[in-house]
Design a protein around this motif. Sequence first.
Motif, PDB file in Angstrom:
ATOM      1  N   LYS A   1       0.856  -1.180   0.000  1.00 50.00           N
ATOM      2  CA  LYS A   1       0.000   0.000   0.000  1.00 50.00           C
ATOM      3  C   LYS A   1       0.895   1.234   0.000  1.00 50.00           C
ATOM      4  CE  LYS A   1      -4.115   1.899   2.029  1.00 50.00           C
ATOM      5  NZ  LYS A   1      -5.196   1.690   2.989  1.00 50.00           N
ATOM      6  N   VAL A   2       0.749   2.079  -1.001  1.00 47.19           N
ATOM      7  CA  VAL A   2       1.628   3.224  -1.187  1.00 47.19           C
ATOM      8  C   VAL A   2       1.575   4.178   0.000  1.00 47.19           C
ATOM      9  CG1 VAL A   2       2.041   5.273  -2.620  1.00 47.19           C
ATOM     10  CG2 VAL A   2       1.565   3.058  -3.698  1.00 47.19           C
ATOM     11  N   SER A   3       0.384   4.473   0.528  1.00 47.39           N
ATOM     12  CA  SER A   3       0.247   5.476   1.587  1.00 47.39           C
ATOM     13  C   SER A   3       0.889   5.059   2.903  1.00 47.39           C
ATOM     14  CB  SER A   3      -1.232   5.820   1.814  1.00 47.39           C
ATOM     15  OG  SER A   3      -1.941   4.669   2.231  1.00 47.39           O
ATOM     16  N   SER A   4       0.886   3.770   3.213  1.00 47.49           N
ATOM     17  CA  SER A   4       1.412   3.318   4.504  1.00 47.49           C
ATOM     18  C   SER A   4       2.708   2.504   4.376  1.00 47.49           C
ATOM     19  CB  SER A   4       0.371   2.453   5.217  1.00 47.49           C
ATOM     20  OG  SER A   4       0.146   1.252   4.497  1.00 47.49           O
ATOM     21  N   LYS A   5       3.078   2.143   3.153  1.00 44.50           N
ATOM     22  CA  LYS A   5       4.220   1.264   2.885  1.00 44.50           C
ATOM     23  C   LYS A   5       4.068  -0.100   3.554  1.00 44.50           C
ATOM     24  CE  LYS A   5       7.673   4.867   2.168  1.00 44.50           C
ATOM     25  NZ  LYS A   5       9.003   5.333   2.562  1.00 44.50           N
ATOM     26  N   LYS A   6       2.816  -0.514   3.781  1.00 45.24           N
ATOM     27  CA  LYS A   6       2.551  -1.818   4.380  1.00 45.24           C
ATOM     28  C   LYS A   6       2.428  -2.866   3.280  1.00 45.24           C
ATOM     29  CE  LYS A   6      -0.378  -4.469   7.348  1.00 45.24           C
ATOM     30  NZ  LYS A   6      -1.342  -4.553   8.391  1.00 45.24           N
ATOM     31  N   SER A   7       3.147  -3.981   3.447  1.00 43.70           N
ATOM     32  CA  SER A   7       3.118  -5.074   2.475  1.00 43.70           C
ATOM     33  C   SER A   7       2.187  -6.189   2.928  1.00 43.70           C
ATOM     34  CB  SER A   7       4.524  -5.657   2.285  1.00 43.70           C
ATOM     35  OG  SER A   7       5.326  -4.802   1.547  1.00 43.70           O
ATOM     36  N   TYR A   8       1.568  -6.838   1.941  1.00 41.88           N
ATOM     37  CA  TYR A   8       0.698  -7.987   2.178  1.00 41.88           C
ATOM     38  C   TYR A   8       1.177  -9.126   1.291  1.00 41.88           C
ATOM     39  CZ  TYR A   8      -2.402  -4.355   3.961  1.00 41.88           C
ATOM     40  OH  TYR A   8      -2.929  -3.293   4.650  1.00 41.88           O
ATOM     41  N   LYS A   9       1.419 -10.285   1.896  1.00 38.77           N
ATOM     42  CA  LYS A   9       1.798 -11.450   1.088  1.00 38.77           C
ATOM     43  C   LYS A   9       0.545 -12.055   0.486  1.00 38.77           C
ATOM     44  CE  LYS A   9       3.474 -15.390   2.746  1.00 38.77           C
ATOM     45  NZ  LYS A   9       4.432 -16.404   3.254  1.00 38.77           N
ATOM     46  N   ILE A  10       0.547 -12.194  -0.832  1.00 37.28           N
ATOM     47  CA  ILE A  10      -0.605 -12.727  -1.543  1.00 37.28           C
ATOM     48  C   ILE A  10      -0.463 -14.223  -1.768  1.00 37.28           C
ATOM     49  CG2 ILE A  10      -1.921 -12.625  -3.696  1.00 37.28           C
ATOM     50  CD1 ILE A  10      -1.134  -9.639  -3.820  1.00 37.28           C
ATOM     51  N   ASP A  11       0.724 -14.662  -2.208  1.00 38.68           N
ATOM     52  CA  ASP A  11       0.902 -16.080  -2.523  1.00 38.68           C
ATOM     53  C   ASP A  11       2.388 -16.403  -2.631  1.00 38.68           C
ATOM     54  OD1 ASP A  11       0.174 -18.689  -3.146  1.00 38.68           O
ATOM     55  OD2 ASP A  11      -1.180 -18.091  -4.761  1.00 38.68           O
TER      56      ASP A  11
ATOM     57  N   ALA B   1       6.157 -25.941  -8.730  1.00 37.64           N
ATOM     58  CA  ALA B   1       6.881 -27.193  -8.997  1.00 37.64           C
ATOM     59  C   ALA B   1       6.842 -28.167  -7.836  1.00 37.64           C
ATOM     60  CB  ALA B   1       8.336 -26.879  -9.355  1.00 37.64           C
ATOM     61  N   VAL B   2       6.710 -27.676  -6.617  1.00 43.47           N
ATOM     62  CA  VAL B   2       6.661 -28.573  -5.459  1.00 43.47           C
ATOM     63  C   VAL B   2       5.317 -29.286  -5.402  1.00 43.47           C
ATOM     64  CG1 VAL B   2       6.660 -28.651  -2.936  1.00 43.47           C
ATOM     65  CG2 VAL B   2       8.357 -27.271  -4.128  1.00 43.47           C
ATOM     66  N   LYS B   3       4.243 -28.552  -5.652  1.00 45.12           N
ATOM     67  CA  LYS B   3       2.899 -29.135  -5.596  1.00 45.12           C
ATOM     68  C   LYS B   3       2.449 -29.709  -6.938  1.00 45.12           C
ATOM     69  CE  LYS B   3       1.515 -25.994  -1.936  1.00 45.12           C
ATOM     70  NZ  LYS B   3       0.648 -24.870  -1.556  1.00 45.12           N
ATOM     71  N   ASN B   4       3.252 -29.495  -7.984  1.00 46.65           N
ATOM     72  CA  ASN B   4       2.893 -29.919  -9.340  1.00 46.65           C
ATOM     73  C   ASN B   4       1.511 -29.414  -9.742  1.00 46.65           C
ATOM     74  OD1 ASN B   4       5.317 -31.204  -9.814  1.00 46.65           O
ATOM     75  ND2 ASN B   4       4.558 -33.181  -9.098  1.00 46.65           N
ATOM     76  N   THR B   5       1.298 -28.113  -9.511  1.00 46.18           N
ATOM     77  CA  THR B   5       0.026 -27.492  -9.853  1.00 46.18           C
ATOM     78  C   THR B   5       0.252 -26.288 -10.763  1.00 46.18           C
ATOM     79  OG1 THR B   5       0.089 -26.082  -7.874  1.00 46.18           O
ATOM     80  CG2 THR B   5      -1.105 -28.181  -7.699  1.00 46.18           C
ATOM     81  N   ALA B   6      -0.742 -26.016 -11.588  1.00 54.13           N
ATOM     82  CA  ALA B   6      -0.760 -24.837 -12.439  1.00 54.13           C
ATOM     83  C   ALA B   6      -2.181 -24.287 -12.399  1.00 54.13           C
ATOM     84  CB  ALA B   6      -0.346 -25.186 -13.853  1.00 54.13           C
ATOM     85  N   GLN B   7      -2.308 -23.030 -11.996  1.00 52.97           N
ATOM     86  CA  GLN B   7      -3.650 -22.477 -11.769  1.00 52.97           C
ATOM     87  C   GLN B   7      -3.722 -21.007 -12.164  1.00 52.97           C
ATOM     88  OE1 GLN B   7      -3.319 -23.006  -7.553  1.00 52.97           O
ATOM     89  NE2 GLN B   7      -4.602 -24.839  -7.560  1.00 52.97           N
ATOM     90  N   LEU B   8      -4.913 -20.590 -12.578  1.00 54.62           N
ATOM     91  CA  LEU B   8      -5.241 -19.179 -12.673  1.00 54.62           C
ATOM     92  C   LEU B   8      -5.970 -18.845 -11.387  1.00 54.62           C
ATOM     93  CD1 LEU B   8      -6.558 -18.841 -16.328  1.00 54.62           C
ATOM     94  CD2 LEU B   8      -4.378 -18.066 -15.418  1.00 54.62           C
ATOM     95  N   ILE B   9      -5.502 -17.810 -10.697  1.00 57.87           N
ATOM     96  CA  ILE B   9      -6.044 -17.470  -9.387  1.00 57.87           C
ATOM     97  C   ILE B   9      -6.500 -16.021  -9.369  1.00 57.87           C
ATOM     98  CG2 ILE B   9      -5.487 -17.237  -6.925  1.00 57.87           C
ATOM     99  CD1 ILE B   9      -3.530 -19.553  -7.279  1.00 57.87           C
ATOM    100  N   GLN B  10      -7.615 -15.776  -8.698  1.00 62.74           N
ATOM    101  CA  GLN B  10      -8.112 -14.424  -8.454  1.00 62.74           C
ATOM    102  C   GLN B  10      -7.948 -14.149  -6.972  1.00 62.74           C
ATOM    103  OE1 GLN B  10     -11.969 -13.452 -10.108  1.00 62.74           O
ATOM    104  NE2 GLN B  10     -12.433 -12.175  -8.335  1.00 62.74           N
ATOM    105  N   SER B  11      -7.423 -12.964  -6.639  1.00 58.77           N
ATOM    106  CA  SER B  11      -7.160 -12.648  -5.233  1.00 58.77           C
ATOM    107  C   SER B  11      -7.468 -11.193  -4.934  1.00 58.77           C
ATOM    108  CB  SER B  11      -5.687 -12.924  -4.911  1.00 58.77           C
ATOM    109  OG  SER B  11      -5.387 -12.542  -3.584  1.00 58.77           O
ATOM    110  N   SER B  12      -7.867 -10.953  -3.698  1.00 57.26           N
ATOM    111  CA  SER B  12      -7.954  -9.579  -3.214  1.00 57.26           C
ATOM    112  C   SER B  12      -6.528  -9.057  -3.079  1.00 57.26           C
ATOM    113  CB  SER B  12      -8.667  -9.520  -1.863  1.00 57.26           C
ATOM    114  OG  SER B  12      -7.875 -10.168  -0.881  1.00 57.26           O
ATOM    115  N   ILE B  13      -6.365  -7.766  -3.016  1.00 51.96           N
ATOM    116  CA  ILE B  13      -5.029  -7.180  -2.979  1.00 51.96           C
ATOM    117  C   ILE B  13      -4.275  -7.510  -1.691  1.00 51.96           C
ATOM    118  CG2 ILE B  13      -5.674  -4.922  -2.063  1.00 51.96           C
ATOM    119  CD1 ILE B  13      -3.070  -5.798  -4.759  1.00 51.96           C
ATOM    120  N   THR B  14      -4.973  -7.888  -0.656  1.00 49.73           N
ATOM    121  CA  THR B  14      -4.308  -8.262   0.592  1.00 49.73           C
ATOM    122  C   THR B  14      -4.086  -9.764   0.699  1.00 49.73           C
ATOM    123  OG1 THR B  14      -6.405  -8.438   1.774  1.00 49.73           O
ATOM    124  CG2 THR B  14      -5.303  -6.282   1.829  1.00 49.73           C
ATOM    125  N   GLY B  15      -4.574 -10.521  -0.265  1.00 48.73           N
ATOM    126  CA  GLY B  15      -4.430 -11.973  -0.243  1.00 48.73           C
ATOM    127  C   GLY B  15      -5.406 -12.669   0.676  1.00 48.73           C
TER     128      GLY B  15
END
Length: 147
Positions: free
Chosen positions: A71-81, A113-127
């Motif tokens: 978030k630009v205003s607070s410089k707070k990071s959110y891990k999404i994935d 590669a660890v889970k052997n998965t391939a996905q299209l994912i939709q996420s909120s900006i905070t994950g």
Amino acid sequence: MVYLSENGKRIAYMNSSFRDIYVANSNGKSSKKLLSSNKIALTGISPAGTYVLYQKAVSKDYTKASLYSLKVSSKKSYKIDTATNWQSGLPGAINNEHWLPGSTTIVYYKHDAVKNTAQLIQSSITGSAKKTIVSVPYSKNNWVNIY
């Protein structure tokens, strides 16, 4: 790399050493340093310019990376994935991040590669809210591009 917000008011960019992420008004004024690390890559800016997306290597061999929003205003990071690539130095295990127009929702491709998965994912900006849109057959050699 330089990204322009959808509303045209802000830009996000990395400096020439590829370790500092900045945001500025689209005229280049009011530049603000957001983050500094030698293991990051800027991957986008939200439609309103309020968030930036970046990836950070979280393993020494650069095979495991996490997608974050900041978030630009607070410089707070959110891990999404987080995902692991099968070999260091190849394109990231999370890529093709795209913002849904006028929103704080993203869509991206995760190739783990660890889970052997391939996905299209939709996420909120905070994950905090994620859903798999579609799973595709996993392959070390094939990638999905989102246009």
